[in-house]
Design an enzyme around this catalytic site. Structure first.
Site, mmCIF file in Angstrom:
data_model
loop_
_atom_site.group_PDB
_atom_site.id
_atom_site.type_symbol
_atom_site.label_atom_id
_atom_site.label_comp_id
_atom_site.label_asym_id
_atom_site.label_seq_id
_atom_site.Cartn_x
_atom_site.Cartn_y
_atom_site.Cartn_z
ATOM 1 N N SER A 1 1.010 -0.781 -0.180
ATOM 2 C CA SER A 1 -0.076 -0.112 0.399
ATOM 3 C C SER A 1 0.944 1.235 0.022
ATOM 4 C CB SER A 1 -1.193 0.016 1.216
ATOM 5 O OG SER A 1 -1.810 1.304 1.363
ATOM 6 N N HIS B 1 -1.113 -1.251 -3.952
ATOM 7 C CA HIS B 1 -2.107 -0.108 -3.807
ATOM 8 C C HIS B 1 -2.050 1.007 -3.116
ATOM 9 C CE1 HIS B 1 -6.860 -1.077 -1.753
ATOM 10 N NE2 HIS B 1 -6.122 -0.521 -1.066
ATOM 11 N N ASP C 1 -4.579 4.607 -1.741
ATOM 12 C CA ASP C 1 -6.190 4.401 -1.127
ATOM 13 C C ASP C 1 -5.989 5.653 -1.275
ATOM 14 O OD1 ASP C 1 -6.285 1.884 0.548
ATOM 15 O OD2 ASP C 1 -4.474 2.067 1.464
ATOM 16 N N MET D 1 -8.604 9.056 0.297
ATOM 17 C CA MET D 1 -9.765 8.772 0.873
ATOM 18 C C MET D 1 -10.073 10.535 0.976
ATOM 19 S SD MET D 1 -7.443 7.255 3.650
ATOM 20 C CE MET D 1 -6.988 5.776 4.577
ATOM 21 N N HIS E 1 -8.186 2.461 -4.486
ATOM 22 C CA HIS E 1 -9.168 2.573 -4.046
ATOM 23 C C HIS E 1 -10.106 3.998 -3.515
ATOM 24 C CE1 HIS E 1 -10.508 0.474 0.560
ATOM 25 N NE2 HIS E 1 -11.131 0.562 -0.042
ATOM 26 N N MET F 1 -12.067 5.631 -1.350
ATOM 27 C CA MET F 1 -12.572 6.126 -0.184
ATOM 28 C C MET F 1 -13.603 7.005 -0.260
ATOM 29 S SD MET F 1 -10.027 3.936 2.349
ATOM 30 C CE MET F 1 -8.605 3.846 1.042
ATOM 31 N N MET G 1 -13.349 -5.303 2.845
ATOM 32 C CA MET G 1 -12.015 -4.706 3.990
ATOM 33 C C MET G 1 -11.836 -5.462 4.993
ATOM 34 S SD MET G 1 -11.449 -1.728 2.251
ATOM 35 C CE MET G 1 -10.251 -1.232 3.231
ATOM 36 N N ASP H 1 -8.229 -6.359 2.053
ATOM 37 C CA ASP H 1 -6.829 -4.568 2.830
ATOM 38 C C ASP H 1 -7.452 -4.629 3.716
ATOM 39 O OD1 ASP H 1 -6.021 -2.582 2.413
ATOM 40 O OD2 ASP H 1 -7.879 -1.202 1.392
#
Ligand code: DX5
Ligand code: ZN
Length: 222
Positions: A8, A33, A35, A37, A66, A68, A137, A175
């Site tokens: 990540s 990966h 993330d 956010m 990913h 979010m 998740m 994850d």
């Protein structure tokens, strides 16, 4: 079953990003990966399109993004253009999940869906055959370095059965809190792709850790 290890970006030392990404490639990581956010859907901010563009220039690893964020569809076009390989949306932010998955595919990316630990797997049942990737998740999203929620294993097993029941060849990814202590159980439960942030970057030898995690899936226990 192909095993993929996806370190990540959240745990990377940004001051040494080029070196860290080169290390991950040399370590045999399969994906990176990423993330994203927004500080609204999850109580944390991370990075946006500019960072994805930069990372794209620094590595040839596929970027597993990913999302979010609320209204994730706002970012599909720019993230695809920036070089995302896959885009995964949270069902909690996706009232038109089927439309969103189709749009992600139109953009040439693999289309993924995920849900919070408290959200039922039933939220993807109707689109199971349309998924390229299903992400389970195993922590509440927002932060790296959290502890794996044990009952996620049962959700992984049920996700495996759901995908198999519709003849899906979708990737089943996990994850959150994936470590030496949890990865084998996740694999045995039916997952094939593993995000690992803290486990890799807090290891004494992060480069070796990628292989150690993979071997825990592919080798028989001693
Ligand atoms: C959590 C993120 C994860 C995080 C995982 O919101 O979705 O991808 O980076 O970190 P670890 O592996 O440290 O739990
Ligand atoms: Zn993630």
């Amino acid at each position: 079953m192909t095993v993929r290890i996806a370190p990540s970006l959240l745990s990377v030392d940004f001051a040494r990003m080029a070196d860290e990404l080169a290390m991950l490639e040399a370590a045999g990581a399969d994906w990176l990966h990423v993330d994203v956010m927004d500080g609204v859907f999850v109580p944390n901010l991370s990075f946006g399109v500019k960072v994805i563009e930069t990372v794209r220039k620094l590595t040839s690893l596929p970027l597993d993004v990913h999302l979010m964020t609320v209204e994730p569809e706002k970012y599909f076009d720019s993230f695809a253009k920036a070089g995302a390989h896959g885009l995964t949306v949270h069902v909690e932010t996706a009232p038109h999940l089927h439309r969103q998955l189709m749009r992600i595919k139109e953009l040439g990316c693999t289309a993924g869906a995920t849900m919070n630990p408290s959200t039922s797997l039933d939220t993807v049942r109707e689109v199971a055959g349309d998924l390229d990737l299903l992400l389970i998740m195993s922590v509440n999203p927002g932060f790296g370095g959290q502890t794996f929620i044990p009952h996620s294993l049962d959700k992984i097993r049920r996700a495996r059965r759901l995908l198999d029941s519709v003849g899906s060849r979708a990737i089943l990814e996990v994850d959150g809190g994936v470590t030496r202590h949890t990865i084998r159980d996740c694999h045995e439960a039916g997952a094939d792709t593993f995000v690992a942030g803290h486990a890799v970057f807090s290891a004494v030898d992060p480069r070796a850790e990628v292989g150690i995690l993979r071997n825990l899936c592919v080798l028989e226990p001693a």
